[in-house]
Design an enzyme around this catalytic site. Structure first.
Site, short mmCIF file in Angstrom:
data_model
loop_
_atom_site.label_atom_id
_atom_site.label_comp_id
_atom_site.label_asym_id
_atom_site.label_seq_id
_atom_site.Cartn_x
_atom_site.Cartn_y
_atom_site.Cartn_z
N GLU A 1 -3.96 -2.15 5.51
CA GLU A 1 -4.62 -3.70 6.58
C GLU A 1 -4.85 -2.56 7.35
OE1 GLU A 1 -3.61 -7.62 9.00
OE2 GLU A 1 -2.38 -6.42 7.28
N ARG B 1 -12.06 -18.43 5.02
CA ARG B 1 -10.97 -18.51 5.47
C ARG B 1 -11.83 -19.26 7.17
NH1 ARG B 1 -6.76 -14.33 2.94
NH2 ARG B 1 -6.15 -15.25 1.06
N ALA C 1 1.01 -1.47 -0.31
CA ALA C 1 -0.09 0.37 0.39
C ALA C 1 1.30 0.76 -0.50
CB ALA C 1 -1.18 0.26 1.04
N GLY D 1 1.31 -14.60 -0.41
CA GLY D 1 1.51 -15.24 -1.80
C GLY D 1 1.07 -14.29 -3.08
#
Length: 592
Positions: free
Chosen positions: A560, A421, A153, A185
Site C-alpha cells: 500500500e 466499494r 508485503a 479478512g
C-alpha cells in the site's frame, strides 16, 4: 453506680461510632498481602483472565490464564506485563494498534488487585531506574537488505530475499508485526485458481486485469496491473506451498469482479497469513525488530539509498545496506492531516479501518529522497464498518457470499450489494443518518460461518446494540426503527428476484439464496477509510522511480505504500494479491 453505668454507656457509644466508620482496609494499613490473585477483563476477543503475583506490595509476575485475542495482538500483553513490572504500576500506556486488547488486559490486572482488597495506588512507588534515565546508545549495523514494515508485503519480500541468500532484517514501528494484513479478512483474488476449476468458473489473468482497470476507472498503470494479475495465482500457491498458509475450500465474490475468484484464508482472517509468515521468517532466521520506527533513508553522493536510520526503545540505529532498502510501510489511512492534504473531503469526521501504523511514514521518507508520488488523492472507504470505531465488520462476509440485502432507514434497497466499494460507500453516505442496515437469514448466517469465524465480533455487536436477532422482519426492523412495511416488501421482492434469477433493480451479480428462514440478523453499518491507492511510483521490478522518471538505486517498494496499481479504487481481495506479488518481486530483485 449510675456514674459507672453512664461511663460504660459513653465508652460503648465511642466504640460503636468507631465501628460505624469506614476503617481502612488491611491492604491500605499494611500494604498488599503477598500472594497470587486472579482477575478478568474484556479484550477484543472476549474474556482475558490473568494471575498476578504480589510480593512486598510489588507486582512480580503476571500470567495470562485465558484469552482469545488474535495471535499477534496477544503480544501486547507481554509488552504491558513488562511495563507494569518495571514501573510497579498499572498506569502504563496502551499498546499502539492493540487498544482493545490492552484495555482488557489492564482491566484484568486491576481486577486481580481488587480481589486482594487493594487498588493500583497501593502498589509500592518506585523511582525511575538508571536505565530509564540513561541516554540511548548509538548502534550501527550492516545488512544486505533492510525491510521497513512487518506486514504481509514486508514478510513476503524478506522471505524471498532470505531464500535468495541475502542477509535480511525487518524494522517494525509498532510493538506487534502484521500491519493491515493482520486485521484484514485477507481474501486473495487469484484468476484460474484450483477452486474455480472445481466449480467450472472460467477465468484468466487478462480478465482480472480488465476488472482491475475498470474498477480503477482506468487511472491504473496497465503494466503494473498486468504484473499483479499474471502473478496472483503463483503468489497464492507460494503462500500455500512455501509459507504454509491454509486456504478454505470455497471462494468469495467481491464487488467489482466479473467472476467469483477470491480465495479465503483459514478462519477468514489475516491472522492465518501473518502467523504463517512470521513462522517462516523465524525458521529462516530473519530478525524482526519491533518498536523500531525508521526515521530517514540514507543516501550517498549519487543519490543511491545505502541505509536507514531508526529509533528503538534503547538505541538509535544506523542500518547500512550492501544491497537495498525495501519499503513496505503501508498507506496513510490513519493520518488525518495527510488525508486532508491530498483529499480534503476525507477529514476527521470519517473513521478508519486501518492499523494505527498506517500514517504514511514510508511515503514521506521516500519523497525526501526524490521519489515521485502518484494517485495520492484516491482514498477508498469500505462500506460496512462499525459506526462507533470505524473497524471493518467481518459480519459482512455474508454479503460476499451473496447472502445479504442492504436497506436504508426507509426499508428500501438503494445500491447493488456486490458493487464497487467506493460506489457502495458513497451511496450509504447519501442515506438517512449516513448509515445502512444489512440483513441475513439463518441459512445465510450458517453458510457464511459467522459464528464459527467471528464469534467475538458478534458478541461485541450485540453488546453495543449494533446487531439484532429476531423471528420476524418486523421485529428486527423495529429495533433499528426501520420502516417495517417497506422493509418487508423489499425482502419479498428480493426473494422473487432470486427465483427469477435476475435483479431488475440493481442487477446484483450473485444471488445464491433467499432471505426467508428465521431468525433474521440485522447490523447497522457505516463506511470508513479502508485503503489509500496513492503512494510512491514503482516500475514492474518494484524499483522506486524519482521525479525525473529514473530509478532510485537501492530503493524498492511493495504494498500500500506504492501508487498506480489500483487507480481510483481497489477491488476487494486485490490487496493481498498485490502485496504478495510485488513483495516477492522486491525481495528477489533487491537480493541480486
Amino acid at each position: 453506680m449510675k456514674k459507672l453505668i453512664a461511663l460504660a454507656l459513653a465508652l460503648l457509644m465511642v466504640l460503636g461510632l468507631a465501628a460505624c466508620g469506614s476503617p481502612k482496609p488491611q491492604a491500605e494499613q499494611a500494604g498488599i498481602q503477598d500472594g497470587t490473585y486472579t482477575g478478568e477483563g474484556t479484550g477484543k476477543g472476549g474474556t482475558i483472565k490473568v494471575e498476578v503475583t504480589i510480593k512486598d506490595s510489588a507486582v512480580t509476575d503476571i500470567k495470562v490464564l485465558e484469552n482469545k485475542e488474535t495471535q499477534g495482538f496477544d503480544k501486547a500483553m507481554e509488552t504491558l506485563t513488562q511495563s507494569i513490572i518495571e514501573k510497579n504500576s498499572t498506569e502504563v500506556d496502551t499498546v499502539a494498534g492493540c487498544t482493545l486488547t490492552s484495555k482488557g488486559f489492564l482491566e484484568a490486572v486491576n481486577a486481580a488487585l481488587a480481589s486482594a482488597g487493594a487498588t493500583p495506588e497501593l502498589l509500592k512507588k518506585v523511582n525511575a531506574t538508571t536505565a530509564d534515565a540513561a541516554e540511548k546508545k548509538d548502534v550501527e549495523e550492516t545488512h544486505d537488505i533492510v525491510v521497513i514494515g512487518a506486514g504481509g508485503a514486508g514478510f513476503s519480500a524478506a522471505i524471498e530475499a532470505k531464500m535468495a541468500g541475502a542477509d535480511v532484517i525487518i524494522l517494525e514501528k509498532l510493538p506487534v508485526p502484521g500491519g493491515n494484513t493482520l486485521i484484514s479478512g485477507a481474501e486473495y483474488a487469484a484468476p484460474a485458481n484450483w477452486l474455480q476449476e472445481k466449480e467450472n468458473i472460467k477465468d484468466n489473468p487478462e480478465q482480472m486485469a480488465e476488472d482491475m482497470l475498470k474498477g480503477g476507472d482506468n487511472k491504473n498503470d496497465p503494466e503494473l496491473v498486468k504484473v499483479v494479475a499474471n502473478g496472483a495465482l503463483d503468489g497464492a500457491k507460494w503462500l500455500r506451498d512455501v509459507v504454509g498458509v491454509e486456504w478454505e475450500n470455497e471462494l468469495m465474490f467481491f464487488g467489482g469482479h466479473s467472476v467469483k475468484r477470491s480465495l479465503i484464508p483459514k478462519g477468514a482472517s489475516g491472522q492465518e497469513i501473518i502467523v504463517k509468515q512470521q513462522a517462516k521468517a523465524k525458521e529462516l532466521g530473519i530478525k524482526v525488530l519491533c518498536n523500531t520506527p525508521a526515521t530517514e533513508l540514507i543516501t550517498d553522493e549519487n543519490g543511491k539509498v545505502v541505509g536507514v536510520k531508526a529509533e528503538g526503545p534503547d538505541a538509535n540505529y544506523t542500518f547500512k545496506t550492501n544491497k537495498a532498502v525495501i519499503l513496505t510501510t503501508g498507506g496513510f489511512g490513519s493520518n488525518i492531516e495527510m488525508r486532508k492534504k491530498y483529499n480534503p473531503e476525507i477529514d476527521e469526521n470519517i473513521l478508519s479501518t486501518n492499523s494505527v501504523g498506517s500514517t504514511g511514514d514510508g511515503i514521506v521518507m521516500a519523497e525526501k529522497v526524490g521519489a515521485e508520488l502518484v494517485g495520492m488523492e484516491y482514498i477508498q472507504t469500505y462500506p460496512i464498518c462499525d459506526p462507533l470505531t470505524g473497524t471493518l465488520l467481518y459480519f459482512d462476509d455474508a454479503r460476499l457470499y451473496g447472502h445479504t440485502v442492504i436497506v436504508n432507514k426507509e426499508g428500501k434497497r438503494f445500491v447493488e450489494e456486490l458493487g464497487r466499494r467506493d460506489v457502495m460507500s458513497m451511496a450509504i453516505k447519501a442515506q438517512t443518518d449516513h448509515c445502512c442496515y444489512e440483513i441475513v437469514d439463518q441459512n445465510g448466517y450458517e453458510q457464511s460461518k459467522l459464528e464459527e469465524n467471528h464469534a467475538a465480533e458478534i458478541k461485541y455487536l450485540y453488546d453495543n446494540k449494533l446487531l439484532v436477532k429476531g423471528d420476524t422482519i418486523e421485529e428486527v426492523a423495529d429495533f433499528f426503527k426501520i420502516d417495517s412495511t417497506e422493509f418487508k416488501k423489499t425482502i419479498e421482492n428480493y426473494n422473487k428476484y432470486v427465483d427469477a434469477g435476475k435483479d431488475p433493480e440493481f442487477n446484483k451479480r450473485s444471488m445464491p439464496s433467499k432471505v426467508e428462514k428465521a431468525p433474521f440478523y440485522v447490523i447497522k453499518a457505516v463506511p470508513a477509510v479502508h485503503h489509500t491507492m496513492g503512494g510512491v511510483k514503482i516500475n514492474t521490478n518494484a524499483q522506486v522511480i524519482n521525479k525525473d522518471g529514473k530509478v532510485i538505486e537501492g530503493l524498492y517498494a511493495a504494498g500500500e505504500v506504492t501508487g498506480g496499481i489500483h487507480g481510483t479504487n481497489r477491488l476487494g481481495s486485490n490487496a493481498l494479491a498485490d502485496i504478495t506479488v510485488f513483495g516477492r518481486i522486491a525481495g528477489c530483485n533487491a537480493s541480486k
